[in-house]
Design a protein around this motif. Structure first.
Motif, PDB file in Angstrom:
ATOM      1  N   SER A 135       1.864   1.091   2.629  1.00 13.02           N
ATOM      2  CA  SER A 135       3.101   0.567   2.057  1.00 13.02           C
ATOM      3  C   SER A 135       4.072   0.261   3.191  1.00 13.02           C
ATOM      4  O   SER A 135       4.043   0.923   4.232  1.00 13.02           O
ATOM      5  CB  SER A 135       3.724   1.566   1.074  1.00 13.02           C
ATOM      6  OG  SER A 135       2.888   1.740  -0.051  1.00 13.02           O
ATOM      7  N   LEU A 136       4.913  -0.721   2.957  1.00 12.88           N
ATOM      8  CA  LEU A 136       5.764  -1.249   4.021  1.00 12.88           C
ATOM      9  C   LEU A 136       7.172  -1.509   3.487  1.00 12.88           C
ATOM     10  O   LEU A 136       7.325  -2.169   2.456  1.00 12.88           O
ATOM     11  CB  LEU A 136       5.123  -2.558   4.491  1.00 12.88           C
ATOM     12  CG  LEU A 136       5.723  -3.374   5.597  1.00 12.88           C
ATOM     13  CD1 LEU A 136       4.653  -4.308   6.151  1.00 12.88           C
ATOM     14  CD2 LEU A 136       6.915  -4.208   5.133  1.00 12.88           C
ATOM     15  N   HIS A 137       8.162  -0.983   4.199  1.00 12.76           N
ATOM     16  CA  HIS A 137       9.565  -1.194   3.829  1.00 12.76           C
ATOM     17  C   HIS A 137      10.260  -2.063   4.873  1.00 12.76           C
ATOM     18  O   HIS A 137      10.176  -1.767   6.071  1.00 12.76           O
ATOM     19  CB  HIS A 137      10.302   0.143   3.749  1.00 12.76           C
ATOM     20  CG  HIS A 137       9.712   1.111   2.777  1.00 12.76           C
ATOM     21  ND1 HIS A 137      10.040   1.128   1.451  1.00 12.76           N
ATOM     22  CD2 HIS A 137       8.770   2.074   2.937  1.00 12.76           C
ATOM     23  CE1 HIS A 137       9.357   2.080   0.835  1.00 12.76           C
ATOM     24  NE2 HIS A 137       8.572   2.669   1.716  1.00 12.76           N
ATOM     25  N   ARG A 138      10.946  -3.118   4.446  1.00  8.70           N
ATOM     26  CA  ARG A 138      11.733  -3.946   5.357  1.00  8.70           C
ATOM     27  C   ARG A 138      13.154  -3.400   5.458  1.00  8.70           C
ATOM     28  O   ARG A 138      13.698  -2.893   4.469  1.00  8.70           O
ATOM     29  CB  ARG A 138      11.813  -5.377   4.833  1.00  8.70           C
ATOM     30  CG  ARG A 138      10.617  -6.212   5.187  1.00  8.70           C
ATOM     31  CD  ARG A 138      10.638  -7.517   4.437  1.00  8.70           C
ATOM     32  NE  ARG A 138       9.290  -7.888   4.076  1.00  8.70           N
ATOM     33  CZ  ARG A 138       8.477  -8.614   4.854  1.00  8.70           C
ATOM     34  NH1 ARG A 138       8.910  -9.065   6.018  1.00  8.70           N
ATOM     35  NH2 ARG A 138       7.261  -8.893   4.474  1.00  8.70           N
ATOM     36  N   THR A 193      25.213  -6.805   0.397  1.00  8.63           N
ATOM     37  CA  THR A 193      24.535  -5.737  -0.346  1.00  8.63           C
ATOM     38  C   THR A 193      25.513  -4.630  -0.719  1.00  8.63           C
ATOM     39  O   THR A 193      26.660  -4.612  -0.255  1.00  8.63           O
ATOM     40  CB  THR A 193      23.311  -5.205   0.437  1.00  8.63           C
ATOM     41  OG1 THR A 193      22.527  -4.378  -0.419  1.00  8.63           O
ATOM     42  CG2 THR A 193      23.737  -4.427   1.671  1.00  8.63           C
ATOM     43  N   PHE A 194      25.050  -3.720  -1.541  1.00  9.37           N
ATOM     44  CA  PHE A 194      25.911  -2.673  -2.102  1.00  9.37           C
ATOM     45  C   PHE A 194      25.789  -1.382  -1.298  1.00  9.37           C
ATOM     46  O   PHE A 194      24.719  -0.780  -1.263  1.00  9.37           O
ATOM     47  CB  PHE A 194      25.498  -2.373  -3.543  1.00  9.37           C
ATOM     48  CG  PHE A 194      25.773  -3.492  -4.506  1.00  9.37           C
ATOM     49  CD1 PHE A 194      27.001  -3.589  -5.139  1.00  9.37           C
ATOM     50  CD2 PHE A 194      24.809  -4.452  -4.767  1.00  9.37           C
ATOM     51  CE1 PHE A 194      27.262  -4.621  -6.039  1.00  9.37           C
ATOM     52  CE2 PHE A 194      25.064  -5.490  -5.659  1.00  9.37           C
ATOM     53  CZ  PHE A 194      26.283  -5.581  -6.298  1.00  9.37           C
ATOM     54  N   ALA A 236      22.977   5.001  -2.774  1.00  9.16           N
ATOM     55  CA  ALA A 236      21.780   4.755  -3.582  1.00  9.16           C
ATOM     56  C   ALA A 236      21.096   3.476  -3.130  1.00  9.16           C
ATOM     57  O   ALA A 236      21.704   2.621  -2.484  1.00  9.16           O
ATOM     58  CB  ALA A 236      22.148   4.663  -5.060  1.00  9.16           C
ATOM     59  N   GLU A 237      19.819   3.363  -3.459  1.00  3.61           N
ATOM     60  CA  GLU A 237      19.029   2.192  -3.082  1.00  3.61           C
ATOM     61  C   GLU A 237      18.914   2.051  -1.568  1.00  3.61           C
ATOM     62  O   GLU A 237      18.851   0.945  -1.033  1.00  3.61           O
ATOM     63  CB  GLU A 237      19.608   0.919  -3.707  1.00  3.61           C
ATOM     64  CG  GLU A 237      19.618   0.931  -5.234  1.00  3.61           C
ATOM     65  CD  GLU A 237      18.217   0.790  -5.824  1.00  3.61           C
ATOM     66  OE1 GLU A 237      17.425   0.043  -5.245  1.00  3.61           O
ATOM     67  OE2 GLU A 237      17.937   1.451  -6.851  1.00  3.61           O
ATOM     68  N   LYS A 285      20.258  -1.090   5.432  1.00  2.00           N
ATOM     69  CA  LYS A 285      19.775  -1.173   4.056  1.00  2.00           C
ATOM     70  C   LYS A 285      18.262  -1.369   4.085  1.00  2.00           C
ATOM     71  O   LYS A 285      17.766  -2.278   4.760  1.00  2.00           O
ATOM     72  CB  LYS A 285      20.430  -2.366   3.363  1.00  2.00           C
ATOM     73  CG  LYS A 285      19.773  -2.854   2.087  1.00  2.00           C
ATOM     74  CD  LYS A 285      20.135  -2.028   0.869  1.00  2.00           C
ATOM     75  CE  LYS A 285      19.445  -2.557  -0.396  1.00  2.00           C
ATOM     76  NZ  LYS A 285      19.682  -1.706  -1.566  1.00  2.00           N
ATOM     77  N   VAL A 286      17.540  -0.506   3.395  1.00  2.00           N
ATOM     78  CA  VAL A 286      16.113  -0.714   3.169  1.00  2.00           C
ATOM     79  C   VAL A 286      16.020  -1.693   1.991  1.00  2.00           C
ATOM     80  O   VAL A 286      16.514  -1.407   0.900  1.00  2.00           O
ATOM     81  CB  VAL A 286      15.387   0.606   2.851  1.00  2.00           C
ATOM     82  CG1 VAL A 286      13.889   0.368   2.682  1.00  2.00           C
ATOM     83  CG2 VAL A 286      15.653   1.639   3.949  1.00  2.00           C
ATOM     84  N   GLN A 287      15.399  -2.840   2.241  1.00  2.00           N
ATOM     85  CA  GLN A 287      15.491  -3.977   1.315  1.00  2.00           C
ATOM     86  C   GLN A 287      15.043  -3.636  -0.106  1.00  2.00           C
ATOM     87  O   GLN A 287      15.597  -4.138  -1.072  1.00  2.00           O
ATOM     88  CB  GLN A 287      14.636  -5.114   1.865  1.00  2.00           C
ATOM     89  CG  GLN A 287      14.677  -6.379   1.053  1.00  2.00           C
ATOM     90  CD  GLN A 287      13.779  -7.439   1.683  1.00  2.00           C
ATOM     91  OE1 GLN A 287      14.216  -8.257   2.468  1.00  2.00           O
ATOM     92  NE2 GLN A 287      12.508  -7.387   1.356  1.00  2.00           N
ATOM     93  N   ASP A 288      14.024  -2.782  -0.228  1.00  2.00           N
ATOM     94  CA  ASP A 288      13.479  -2.483  -1.548  1.00  2.00           C
ATOM     95  C   ASP A 288      14.112  -1.236  -2.172  1.00  2.00           C
ATOM     96  O   ASP A 288      13.692  -0.824  -3.256  1.00  2.00           O
ATOM     97  CB  ASP A 288      11.958  -2.304  -1.461  1.00  2.00           C
ATOM     98  CG  ASP A 288      11.589  -1.249  -0.437  1.00  2.00           C
ATOM     99  OD1 ASP A 288      11.755  -0.052  -0.718  1.00  2.00           O
ATOM    100  OD2 ASP A 288      11.138  -1.604   0.671  1.00  2.00           O
ATOM    101  N   GLY A 289      15.101  -0.643  -1.480  1.00  2.00           N
ATOM    102  CA  GLY A 289      15.727   0.550  -2.024  1.00  2.00           C
ATOM    103  C   GLY A 289      14.904   1.815  -1.818  1.00  2.00           C
ATOM    104  O   GLY A 289      15.214   2.859  -2.393  1.00  2.00           O
ATOM    105  N   ARG A 333      12.736   6.903   0.932  1.00  2.00           N
ATOM    106  CA  ARG A 333      11.931   7.707   1.874  1.00  2.00           C
ATOM    107  C   ARG A 333      11.932   7.114   3.277  1.00  2.00           C
ATOM    108  O   ARG A 333      11.628   7.798   4.251  1.00  2.00           O
ATOM    109  CB  ARG A 333      10.499   7.812   1.387  1.00  2.00           C
ATOM    110  CG  ARG A 333       9.782   6.473   1.401  1.00  2.00           C
ATOM    111  CD  ARG A 333       8.327   6.617   1.028  1.00  2.00           C
ATOM    112  NE  ARG A 333       7.740   5.319   0.767  1.00  2.00           N
ATOM    113  CZ  ARG A 333       6.486   5.142   0.410  1.00  2.00           C
ATOM    114  NH1 ARG A 333       5.689   6.168   0.270  1.00  2.00           N
ATOM    115  NH2 ARG A 333       6.037   3.942   0.193  1.00  2.00           N
TER     116      ARG A 333
END
Lengths: 338, 338
Positions: A23-26, A49-50, A261-262, A282-286, A289
């Motif tokens: 799995s990969l987080h941007r 972003t929020f 959050a997110e 910000k981790v793009q996908d929320g 972890r």
């Protein structure tokens, strides 16, 4: 805007299993210095972003301005996403009573305590969570007191047209160096306005928190200083036992850190080789972890010593339920320096 | 490989707040028909990734082959990621006893039940979870029985060189239409080998499950038919109350669905306008909240009627803790048809 470097290659946190990426987080990052200049970025620093709960140090400013003598623990709980432990609830109750308010006045809603031991205690006692257990109850209690001290109605304190919420939006624009029209308004998990602004704007907000006196005149600088002081003096109140903000602030001198959050994150770093810095990512996908991994990689990139104790927050090796080693977490942050 | 369409634009699930995108999940999808032909894809159908628990219908095949008279509920629990309710545990215990094994023989490790009510019950009784509560305990009990019936040692049943695990890897290659060397081996959360293969391979596996007789001779076809029959006859055993697999299988005729960790999903669809189809998808970041949205969008794209009851699994409107509407979930799946 000063020092914009535009969009570029995003950062990544890659979780592997048996040597194969699973799995990969941007990740998007912005770093701003005490002179409000964007000094580094990764991915899209202009991403709107929020910050979610990473806004809390700003949301607490009207309180810090109106109540300069407020005890530090109460100001800290107003900046917190707390875990609902008895220690947290006691400070919230004290702050709530200061405005003559009760739990019925809180508009945050209800969820079980984030702290597993506190949540299990409620179950064992056969009790239901109340709005006091909501991670934002300290913020709401602080908002109620800010209303009373400013002569604003308590009624409707969570709604967009209320003077408190308008003031908070103005503060995001002013401290973030963005136009009011570029601060978009949604609704947060606790029903107050959730503001969206460019990532570099939130990095600028955290740079202000890291160095209030260097860039601000008037009462805002000492109010920001009080917020910074309260957060760093009470790391356990800002989040809770074993949680990221709490552990980071306990271990890194001169750091005020606040998660949202997110998988948003804000850090005000007072002591780096480049002087005070504000960081927002910000981790793009929320994916929350990935947050500790990015936070540590950023500390390292900015010259803050990352000890073994800190490293344990974001272990490279991943284990399964039986305690067996199953994979790794790899961080790639191709920072562009201005 | 037949009918490969290569990599293309990925799908997306976008969570918005106040009209502004907040978080975004990328998605890869492959669809294979009963003739083993890839008929549709989105993103990278060649992505090598881990089905995790979506492998369970294959991992249960050695058991289904060796024990053709096994009661359907016990075969179902061997295919399950169960929620640890008393109903689940009773079936696991029955299956475990069949091989003369006990909870001490299970090598899955321990975690609290996924079912919140079952987890709260344990806390109330002051009890600790056991390996029986692990969501994979039925799979492990089935593996132990498969070993006994095949004359293989129970010892080391979770390890790569064990004949059971070798057989399971061969089955992935055969049913998925990929070479053994293209089935990579990692370690799963429950300590058995976690296999990684191209997404189109897992779509092919689920196409086999949807139409065993159409493409397989020998004992494998009836064994796959028994697995399909057990899963669809016992949706509550496969996952648990309110969980995706259970609800989907209860509402969609002719569907065997199995989730895997890190947001993998497999669906064997027996009744579509294009005949039986196998679907596999992976949310790139492992974000499981995007899964129901993608599953429903795929059902719709493949001509399966999506009722209001199904739609409720993946609501477009998102609510906060206080029950207020805060945003939307938007799905974009630019399927390429072969």
């Amino acid at each position: 805007m000063t020092g914009q470097t535009g969009a570029g290659q995003a950062g990544q946190v890659i979780f592997t299993r048996g040597g194969v990426p699973e799995s990969l987080h941007r990740v998007h990052v912005a770093v701003v210095d005490a002179g409000r200049r964007q000094v580094a970025a990764c991915g899209d620093a202009d991403l709107v972003t929020f910050p979610r709960s990473s806004s809390k140090p700003v949301q607490a400013l009207p309180l810090a301005l109106a109540a300069p003598e407020l005890p530090g623990d109460e100001l800290a709980i107003a900046c917190a996403s707390h875990a609902g432990t008895p220690e947290h609830l006691a400070v919230v109750a004290r702050l709530l009573a200061r405005s003559g308010s009760t739990v019925e006045d809180l508009r945050c809603g209800t969820h079980p305590p984030f702290d597993p031991a506190a949540a299990a205690d409620l179950i064992r006692r056969g009790e239901q969570p109340t709005p006091l257990h909501h991670n934002c109850s300290g913020k709401h209690a602080g908002m109620l007191l800010a209303c009373v001290l400013n002569g604003w109605p308590r009624e409707g304190y969570t709604e967009q047209p209320h003077p408190l919420q308008l003031r908070i939006r103005e503060l995001h624009a002013d401290l973030g160096g963005v136009a009011m029209d570029d601060v978009h308004v949604g609704t947060d998990g606790c029903s107050v306005p959730a503001l969206a602004l460019p990532l570099h704007g939130m990095a600028r907000v955290f740079a202000r928190l890291a160095a209030p006196a260097e860039s601000l005149a008037g009462p805002l600088a000492p109010a920001l200083e009080r917020v910074f002081g309260a957060m760093t003096a009470h790391p356990l109140l800002i989040a809770g036992p074993g949680r990221l903000d709490t552990t980071l602030m306990s271990l890194v001198p001169g750091l005020a850190a606040k998660m949202g959050a997110e998988a948003f994150y804000g850090m005000a770093l007072r002591e780096t080789p480049r002087g005070p810095l504000g960081v927002a990512f910000k981790v793009q996908d929320g994916g929350e972890r990935a947050r500790p991994h990015v936070a540590l990689a950023m500390l390292e990139a900015l010259g803050v010593p990352v000890t073994a104790e800190l490293r344990a927050l974001a272990p490279n090796v991943q284990y399964n339920w039986a305690g067996r080693e199953v994979g790794t977490a790899e961080v790639e942050l191709p920072l562009r320096w201005a």
